[in-house]
Design an enzyme around this catalytic site. Structure first.
Site, short mmCIF file in Angstrom:
data_model
loop_
_atom_site.label_atom_id
_atom_site.label_comp_id
_atom_site.label_asym_id
_atom_site.label_seq_id
_atom_site.Cartn_x
_atom_site.Cartn_y
_atom_site.Cartn_z
N GLU A 8 -9.68 -3.22 5.34
CA GLU A 8 -9.47 -2.21 4.29
C GLU A 8 -8.42 -2.70 3.31
O GLU A 8 -8.57 -2.58 2.09
CB GLU A 8 -9.04 -0.88 4.94
CG GLU A 8 -9.40 0.35 4.17
CD GLU A 8 -10.88 0.68 4.21
OE1 GLU A 8 -11.34 1.34 3.28
OE2 GLU A 8 -11.57 0.27 5.16
N ARG A 31 -3.38 -0.87 13.81
CA ARG A 31 -4.85 -0.86 13.91
C ARG A 31 -5.30 -2.23 14.42
O ARG A 31 -5.46 -3.17 13.65
CB ARG A 31 -5.49 -0.55 12.55
CG ARG A 31 -5.22 0.86 12.08
CD ARG A 31 -6.00 1.24 10.83
NE ARG A 31 -5.65 2.59 10.40
CZ ARG A 31 -4.74 2.88 9.49
NH1 ARG A 31 -4.07 1.90 8.89
NH2 ARG A 31 -4.47 4.13 9.16
N TYR A 81 1.60 -3.91 13.45
CA TYR A 81 0.49 -3.17 12.83
C TYR A 81 -0.30 -2.40 13.88
O TYR A 81 -0.61 -2.93 14.96
CB TYR A 81 -0.42 -4.13 12.07
CG TYR A 81 -1.35 -3.40 11.13
CD1 TYR A 81 -0.85 -2.56 10.14
CD2 TYR A 81 -2.73 -3.54 11.23
CE1 TYR A 81 -1.70 -1.89 9.27
CE2 TYR A 81 -3.58 -2.87 10.37
CZ TYR A 81 -3.05 -2.05 9.39
OH TYR A 81 -3.90 -1.37 8.54
N GLU A 122 0.83 -1.22 0.00
CA GLU A 122 0.00 0.00 0.00
C GLU A 122 0.86 1.26 0.00
O GLU A 122 0.64 2.17 -0.77
CB GLU A 122 -0.92 0.02 1.23
CG GLU A 122 -2.33 -0.41 0.94
CD GLU A 122 -3.24 -0.26 2.15
OE1 GLU A 122 -3.56 0.88 2.51
OE2 GLU A 122 -3.62 -1.30 2.73
N ASP A 167 -2.20 -3.68 3.41
CA ASP A 167 -2.22 -3.75 4.88
C ASP A 167 -3.06 -4.93 5.39
O ASP A 167 -4.06 -5.31 4.78
CB ASP A 167 -2.76 -2.44 5.47
CG ASP A 167 -1.74 -1.33 5.40
OD1 ASP A 167 -0.59 -1.60 5.02
OD2 ASP A 167 -2.08 -0.17 5.74
N ASP A 206 -5.56 -5.71 7.20
CA ASP A 206 -6.87 -5.48 7.83
C ASP A 206 -7.94 -5.55 6.75
O ASP A 206 -7.65 -5.85 5.58
CB ASP A 206 -6.90 -4.14 8.57
CG ASP A 206 -6.54 -2.96 7.67
OD1 ASP A 206 -6.52 -3.12 6.43
OD2 ASP A 206 -6.30 -1.86 8.19
N HIS A 250 -4.46 -9.77 14.48
CA HIS A 250 -3.17 -9.12 14.74
C HIS A 250 -2.78 -9.29 16.19
O HIS A 250 -3.57 -9.69 17.03
CB HIS A 250 -3.24 -7.64 14.41
CG HIS A 250 -3.78 -7.35 13.06
ND1 HIS A 250 -3.23 -7.87 11.92
CD2 HIS A 250 -4.85 -6.60 12.66
CE1 HIS A 250 -3.93 -7.45 10.87
NE2 HIS A 250 -4.92 -6.70 11.30
#
Length: 711
Positions: free
Chosen positions: A102, A310, A308, A25, A98, A100, A354
């Site tokens: 998203e 988030r 990570y 990303e 990433d 997640d 995560h």
């Protein structure tokens, strides 16, 4: 010979091995990932999303079972063409966006754009940008997880329906530029409700009596607080009259220690950070906004220093725990590590994909890499590192002593504590949103010991209303109520402040008049949208989509039918709402009207109420309170178009004084000119003072902590 040479060249070209392509990303990751994977890989970056719903329209086909219509984001056409070309010539394409929902959705869009089978092993994820994690990810390539993609689509479509169908109603009934949102409207309501709770609060009077006591020789003073009757029954002190009566009796009483309670208490360290707790602690200790925290955390992750950022998980990899224990043992000693590695449990709704936020390597102490970091990165990394290391350390042990002191009629109580073993507090102690009383130390007391009264201090108090939300406490409330996800906390707060629904006063958040009006309209007409339980329940449904137990279109259908009915009723029911602007005492020099305060993208400004006939606007004048170093006029605090603070003379443009550095009220001891403050956020270091006179070389550097403590 020429023909032979040609043939050999062809053979060389055909035998050249194609490179694999990895698409991440962020461009910040490109060099690190390339270094870890070597020359047989090409690394490219998407720089965020490549496709999204169109901005100019709803982009969701309501009549076609809520099918989203994705388009290429403006400005991404050349990048897509480049990625297509690279993918076509690659031996294999790995989608490493990433880790997640998203990121999963971005990979799914990439697969569609690059004509990759989403079921093929094309998706790789790594929780940390380290050599082992990246290489392991390539070995464990998998298909795209459509449940995660659908969960992201559910949230995106729901938010689009709410935002794009309620917002035009607000424009029509109140004013243009307003917006409503599935999460932002709830959070605005929480802040509005808290402010109304504060306004409605009626304080209750109560009193306390503190007695300063000593031993019979008048030495070793300590404070005991009035509790109640001699037999241990609590006596509330509700007014001054009752308090005065007790004070008179206490003045003539004899005091003695009737009971001593000694015990050892243990204090456990806080768990490592989640997104929410990191934002809260950075607000308390570093005075960072949620957005500023996430920006620094994103950079640290992409640089390979933290995992990570988030996450709401508290899971820690065994290898990371062992590294931390080894470091703590070497640095502090074996007594600072518990007998077994600490495990922390997250709440049931937490996603465990995560780990918690931690340093990628425990041995990477903040000071070791201080020169590598920018100021915000260093501050946040130090906080993350200390929190994680402390979470793996031994308990702190306190010796606490409680004493009951009695007269012939009344009882007072005193308590104190001493640190027996510092444990994790050697390294880190969690911040608090409210001030706590510091632990006091008691002198050695024995049961039956007689005491002497030195002083009595009766004091009036009033109960306090609940405090206003800060960024830290609103993030905590969002997490506790189940509103939004770790990735949405910071953007939500940024949105409601940018829209002018909420304003800041130092650290606290309070609603504006516009925030009250929009919230009241939403409460009256869209009860579910601003209902915390309804919003939290919707988050649970999105979780069900993510774990594959619910179809995402069903969630949208169940939501939309009652929403559509409510929307139609609201359009008919709501009348035009007049939003009155606050009037200032500044007169418009063009038409003579009194100017009003308006909320813009970069804060408040003055505007003529005669718009559109008179379009005069002005920046709000705030005086710094120091003279201009050039002409002696008033220095004004101003804002740039990007919202940055600068300083200018009131006589501008006649006087050309303008500076990013703040003039102080101190004179230069060398030449007599004004000293300017050099702010820490523009320099790598704390505040210093320099002379405004360019011909003078006077600089006053900040005092060291050691010198300050000596003073």
């Amino acid at each position: 010979m020429a023909e032979k040479r040609k043939t050999s060249t062809k053979k060389t070209k055909s035998s050249e091995k194609k490179k694999k392509l990895v698409i991440v990303e962020s461009p910040t990751k490109v060099d690190s990932v390339k270094k870890y994977l070597g020359s047989s890989y090409n690394i490219e970056a998407t720089m965020g999303h490549l496709r999204d719903l169109p901005k100019s329209q709803l982009g969701v086909d309501i009549d076609n079972d809520f099918e989203p219509r994705y388009i290429t984001i403006r400005g991404k056409g050349d990048l897509i063409a480049k990625l297509k070309k690279k993918a076509k010539s690659a031996e294999k394409v790995y989608l490493a966006t990433d880790p997640d929902r998203e990121g999963e959705a971005i990979s799914w869009h990439l697969a569609n754009i690059l004509d990759i089978d989403p079921k093929s092993p094309c998706r790789i994820t790594f929780n940390e940008v380290t050599k082992d994690a990246v290489k392991e990810a390539v070995k464990e390539a998998r298909g795209i997880d459509m449940d995660l993609v659908d969960a992201q689509q559910t949230r995106r479509v729901l938010d689009r329906i709410v935002g794009y169908q309620i917002s035009p109603l607000l424009w029509k009934k109140i004013k243009k530029g307003l917006s409503a949102g599935r999460v932002q409207s709830v959070v605005t309501r929480m802040i509005v409700d808290r402010e109304r709770e504060i306004d409605a609060f009626e304080p209750t009077e109560y009193w306390s009596i503190d007695a300063k006591l000593t031993n019979v020789s008048g030495k070793l003073p300590f404070i005991a607080r009035f509790y109640g009757s001699r037999d241990g029954k609590k006596i509330p002190l509700e007014n001054g009259e009752d308090t005065d009566k007790i004070v008179k009796e206490l003045k003539t009483s004899d005091y003695a220690v009737s009971k001593i309670i000694k015990k050892e208490t243990k204090r456990r360290p806080s768990p490592p950070f989640t997104t929410s707790t990191m934002q809260q602690e950075a607000s308390r200790k570093l005075n960072f906004t949620a957005r500023r925290t996430m920006m620094a955390a994103q950079q640290l992750y992409e640089m390979g220093f933290i995992t990570y950022m988030r996450t709401d998980s508290l899971r820690i990899a065994t290898v990371a725990q062992n590294e931390a224990r080894s470091y703590i043992s070497q640095k502090f000693g074996d007594k600072f590590i518990p007998s077994a590695p600490r495990q922390y449990k997250a709440k049931k709704s937490a996603q465990d994909a995560h780990e918690a936020i931690r340093p990628t390597y425990a041995a990477n102490s903040p000071e070791k890499y201080k020169d590598t970091f920018k100021p915000d990165q260093f501050k946040l990394y130090r906080l993350i590192w200390q929190r994680f290391m402390a979470s793996q350390m031994s308990d702190a042990i306190m010796d606490t002593v409680s004493a009951e002191i009695t007269t012939d009629k009344y009882m007072l109580k005193a308590s104190g504590s001493t640190v027996k073993f510092a444990g994790f507090t050697t390294l880190y102690v969690e911040g608090k949103d409210t001030e706590e009383e510091k632990a006091k130390k008691l002198p050695v007391l024995t049961e039956g010991q007689e005491l002497k009264l030195s002083e009595l201090k009766p004091e009036q108090h009033f109960t306090q209303p609940p405090p206003r939300y800060t960024e830290a406490s609103i993030v905590k409330a969002m997490e506790e109520e189940g509103i939004g996800r770790p990735s949405t906390y910071a953007p939500t707060i940024a949105t409601i402040t940018a829209r002018g629904y909420v304003a800041r006063e130092k650290k606290t958040l309070f609603p504006t008049e516009l925030g009250y009006i929009v919230t009241d309209l939403m409460k009256e007409n869209f009860k579910d949208i601003v209902n915390t339980k309804f919003t939290a329940n919707m988050e649970d449904k999105i979780e069900d989509v993510a774990d594959g137990s619910t179809n995402w279109k069903e969630v949208i259908r169940d939501f939309y039918d009652p929403f559509e009915k409510t929307l139609k009723e609201a359009e008919e029911k709501i009348g035009d709402i007049e939003l009155k602007d606050e009037e200032s005492d500044v007169v418009c020099e063009k038409c003579g009207r009194k100017m009003v305060y308006k909320q813009g993208k970069f804060g408040k400004f003055l505007a003529c109420p005669g718009f559109p006939e008179c379009r005069n606007t002005k920046a709000i004048t705030v005086e710094l309170g120091v003279p201009c170093p050039k002409c002696g006029g008033k220095v004004l605090i101003r804002k740039s178009k990007k919202g940055a603070t600068f300083y200018a003379c009131e006589h501008s443009p006649e006087c050309d004084f303008i500076s990013w550095d703040e003039p102080s009220d101190e004179k230069c001891p060398k030449c007599g000119s004004i000293l300017m403050k050099k702010h820490a956020f523009r320099k790598n270091g704390p505040l210093s003072f320099v002379c405004y006179n360019e011909d003078c070389d006077y600089v006053r550097k900040p005092e060291s902590k050691k010198k300050k403590s000596e003073k």
